[in-house]
Design a protein around this motif. Structure first.
Motif, mmCIF file in Angstrom:
data_model
loop_
_atom_site.group_PDB
_atom_site.id
_atom_site.type_symbol
_atom_site.label_atom_id
_atom_site.label_comp_id
_atom_site.label_asym_id
_atom_site.label_seq_id
_atom_site.Cartn_x
_atom_site.Cartn_y
_atom_site.Cartn_z
ATOM 1 N N ALA A 86 69.966 -24.452 70.740
ATOM 2 C CA ALA A 86 68.625 -25.039 70.701
ATOM 3 C C ALA A 86 67.825 -24.750 71.968
ATOM 4 C CB ALA A 86 68.712 -26.542 70.462
ATOM 5 N N ASN A 87 68.493 -24.455 73.071
ATOM 6 C CA ASN A 87 67.786 -24.127 74.310
ATOM 7 C C ASN A 87 67.421 -22.648 74.395
ATOM 8 O OD1 ASN A 87 70.232 -22.924 74.870
ATOM 9 N ND2 ASN A 87 70.633 -24.084 76.742
ATOM 10 N N GLY A 88 67.734 -21.876 73.346
ATOM 11 C CA GLY A 88 67.399 -20.457 73.307
ATOM 12 C C GLY A 88 68.501 -19.536 73.780
ATOM 13 N N GLU A 89 69.538 -20.092 74.400
ATOM 14 C CA GLU A 89 70.635 -19.247 74.864
ATOM 15 C C GLU A 89 71.449 -18.733 73.684
ATOM 16 O OE1 GLU A 89 71.356 -21.438 79.146
ATOM 17 O OE2 GLU A 89 73.067 -21.104 77.847
ATOM 18 N N ILE A 90 71.980 -17.533 73.868
ATOM 19 C CA ILE A 90 72.844 -16.926 72.862
ATOM 20 C C ILE A 90 74.177 -16.644 73.543
ATOM 21 C CG2 ILE A 90 73.166 -14.999 71.273
ATOM 22 C CD1 ILE A 90 70.069 -14.651 71.450
ATOM 23 N N ARG A 91 75.236 -17.124 72.931
ATOM 24 C CA ARG A 91 76.578 -16.952 73.487
ATOM 25 C C ARG A 91 77.510 -16.393 72.420
ATOM 26 N NH1 ARG A 91 77.454 -19.833 78.451
ATOM 27 N NH2 ARG A 91 75.519 -20.804 79.090
ATOM 28 N N VAL A 92 78.476 -15.589 72.886
ATOM 29 C CA VAL A 92 79.471 -15.002 71.994
ATOM 30 C C VAL A 92 80.837 -15.543 72.383
ATOM 31 C CG1 VAL A 92 80.571 -12.867 71.236
ATOM 32 C CG2 VAL A 92 78.100 -12.928 71.617
ATOM 33 N N LEU A 93 81.551 -16.063 71.392
ATOM 34 C CA LEU A 93 82.890 -16.597 71.616
ATOM 35 C C LEU A 93 83.895 -15.761 70.837
ATOM 36 C CD1 LEU A 93 84.708 -18.877 72.800
ATOM 37 C CD2 LEU A 93 84.440 -20.018 70.593
ATOM 38 N N LEU A 126 77.697 -15.720 77.782
ATOM 39 C CA LEU A 126 76.241 -15.684 77.690
ATOM 40 C C LEU A 126 75.791 -14.237 77.572
ATOM 41 C CD1 LEU A 126 73.529 -17.260 77.904
ATOM 42 C CD2 LEU A 126 73.665 -16.879 80.365
ATOM 43 N N LEU A 127 74.999 -13.932 76.553
ATOM 44 C CA LEU A 127 74.470 -12.581 76.438
ATOM 45 C C LEU A 127 73.472 -12.364 77.563
ATOM 46 C CD1 LEU A 127 73.994 -11.978 72.612
ATOM 47 C CD2 LEU A 127 75.888 -11.364 74.081
ATOM 48 N N PRO A 128 73.552 -11.224 78.221
ATOM 49 C CA PRO A 128 72.744 -11.010 79.418
ATOM 50 C C PRO A 128 71.248 -10.892 79.178
ATOM 51 C CG PRO A 128 73.961 -9.029 78.865
ATOM 52 C CD PRO A 128 74.437 -10.111 77.942
ATOM 53 N N ASP A 129 70.821 -10.341 78.055
ATOM 54 C CA ASP A 129 69.397 -10.136 77.841
ATOM 55 C C ASP A 129 68.880 -11.040 76.744
ATOM 56 O OD1 ASP A 129 66.827 -9.270 77.806
ATOM 57 O OD2 ASP A 129 67.268 -7.248 77.121
ATOM 58 N N GLN A 130 68.579 -12.261 77.100
ATOM 59 C CA GLN A 130 68.077 -13.238 76.144
ATOM 60 C C GLN A 130 66.677 -12.864 75.657
ATOM 61 O OE1 GLN A 130 69.949 -16.166 75.179
ATOM 62 N NE2 GLN A 130 71.512 -14.889 76.088
ATOM 63 N N ASN A 131 65.923 -12.103 76.442
ATOM 64 C CA ASN A 131 64.551 -11.762 76.073
ATOM 65 C C ASN A 131 64.479 -10.805 74.896
ATOM 66 O OD1 ASN A 131 63.409 -13.389 78.046
ATOM 67 N ND2 ASN A 131 63.669 -11.813 79.595
ATOM 68 N N THR A 132 65.543 -10.063 74.615
ATOM 69 C CA THR A 132 65.548 -9.141 73.488
ATOM 70 C C THR A 132 65.282 -9.888 72.197
ATOM 71 O OG1 THR A 132 67.097 -7.691 74.591
ATOM 72 C CG2 THR A 132 66.924 -7.463 72.208
ATOM 73 N N HIS A 133 65.963 -10.996 72.001
ATOM 74 C CA HIS A 133 65.789 -11.771 70.781
ATOM 75 C C HIS A 133 64.416 -12.439 70.745
ATOM 76 C CE1 HIS A 133 69.843 -11.210 69.323
ATOM 77 N NE2 HIS A 133 70.240 -11.326 70.572
ATOM 78 N N ARG A 134 63.940 -12.885 71.875
ATOM 79 C CA ARG A 134 62.622 -13.510 71.910
ATOM 80 C C ARG A 134 61.536 -12.489 71.584
ATOM 81 N NH1 ARG A 134 63.459 -18.453 74.001
ATOM 82 N NH2 ARG A 134 65.118 -18.696 75.500
ATOM 83 N N ALA A 135 61.679 -11.260 72.099
ATOM 84 C CA ALA A 135 60.677 -10.223 71.877
ATOM 85 C C ALA A 135 60.571 -9.843 70.404
ATOM 86 C CB ALA A 135 61.013 -8.983 72.707
ATOM 87 N N HIS A 136 61.650 -9.965 69.684
ATOM 88 C CA HIS A 136 61.640 -9.636 68.264
ATOM 89 C C HIS A 136 61.255 -10.833 67.402
ATOM 90 C CE1 HIS A 136 63.940 -6.234 69.813
ATOM 91 N NE2 HIS A 136 63.466 -5.600 68.769
ATOM 92 N N GLY A 137 60.895 -11.943 68.032
ATOM 93 C CA GLY A 137 60.451 -13.112 67.296
ATOM 94 C C GLY A 137 61.574 -13.881 66.635
ATOM 95 N N GLU A 138 62.811 -13.595 67.024
ATOM 96 C CA GLU A 138 63.930 -14.277 66.399
ATOM 97 C C GLU A 138 64.118 -15.679 66.936
ATOM 98 O OE1 GLU A 138 66.994 -11.482 67.159
ATOM 99 O OE2 GLU A 138 66.282 -10.098 65.640
ATOM 100 N N ILE A 139 63.702 -15.905 68.181
ATOM 101 C CA ILE A 139 63.835 -17.235 68.763
ATOM 102 C C ILE A 139 62.491 -17.614 69.353
ATOM 103 C CG2 ILE A 139 64.987 -18.650 70.491
ATOM 104 C CD1 ILE A 139 67.268 -16.635 70.408
ATOM 105 N N LYS A 140 62.043 -18.780 69.022
ATOM 106 C CA LYS A 140 60.781 -19.280 69.553
ATOM 107 C C LYS A 140 61.003 -20.731 69.923
ATOM 108 C CE LYS A 140 56.426 -18.105 68.163
ATOM 109 N NZ LYS A 140 55.405 -17.944 67.129
ATOM 110 N N ASP A 141 60.810 -21.068 71.179
ATOM 111 C CA ASP A 141 61.001 -22.436 71.656
ATOM 112 C C ASP A 141 62.384 -22.970 71.326
ATOM 113 O OD1 ASP A 141 58.384 -22.444 72.613
ATOM 114 O OD2 ASP A 141 57.614 -23.066 70.663
ATOM 115 N N GLY A 142 63.406 -22.105 71.433
ATOM 116 C CA GLY A 142 64.773 -22.545 71.214
ATOM 117 C C GLY A 142 65.164 -22.662 69.757
ATOM 118 N N LYS A 143 64.291 -22.226 68.842
ATOM 119 C CA LYS A 143 64.614 -22.335 67.419
ATOM 120 C C LYS A 143 64.494 -20.973 66.757
ATOM 121 C CE LYS A 143 63.205 -27.071 67.131
ATOM 122 N NZ LYS A 143 62.371 -28.065 66.529
ATOM 123 N N SER A 144 65.391 -20.718 65.853
ATOM 124 C CA SER A 144 65.373 -19.473 65.104
ATOM 125 C C SER A 144 64.263 -19.524 64.067
ATOM 126 C CB SER A 144 66.723 -19.286 64.408
ATOM 127 O OG SER A 144 66.660 -18.198 63.529
#
Length: 102
Positions: free
Chosen positions: A21-28, A77-95
């Protein structure tokens, strides 16, 4: 407090990509967990690929889920969180639905 998971994508080799919800993307990497009886069913068949979000956590069945705390604290933590934001996949922490859970 750990943020809720808003979407999850199961990846190859039993990895989960979780968007929080905070916009972070993590891989486990779930492989170490598959040795535990609670997660053993995920190692067989296609059940692992049916991961989905239920009330802010990742679940597979009514009996199998994983805490958002574990995903957040143990996930990479994925290093480039802005990639997803730039593609409009995440906005204000929500998909926006482009990375929906399965």
């Amino acid at each position: 407090m750990t943020p809720d998971v808003v979407s999850v994508t199961p990846l190859r080799e039993n990895q989960l990509e979780a968007v929080f919800a905070n916009g972070e993307i993590r891989v486990l990497d779930m492989r170490p967990y598959l040795g535990y009886p609670a997660f053993a069913p995920l190692a067989e068949g296609g059940l692992f690929m049916k991961a989905h979000v239920v009330l802010g956590t990742v679940a597979w069945t009514d009996e199998i889920d994983i805490s958002p705390d574990t995903l957040y604290l143990c996930g990479r933590l994925l290093p480039d969180q802005n990639t997803h934001r730039a593609h409009g996949e995440i906005k204000d922490g929500k998909s926006n639905g482009t990375m929906e859970s399965i």
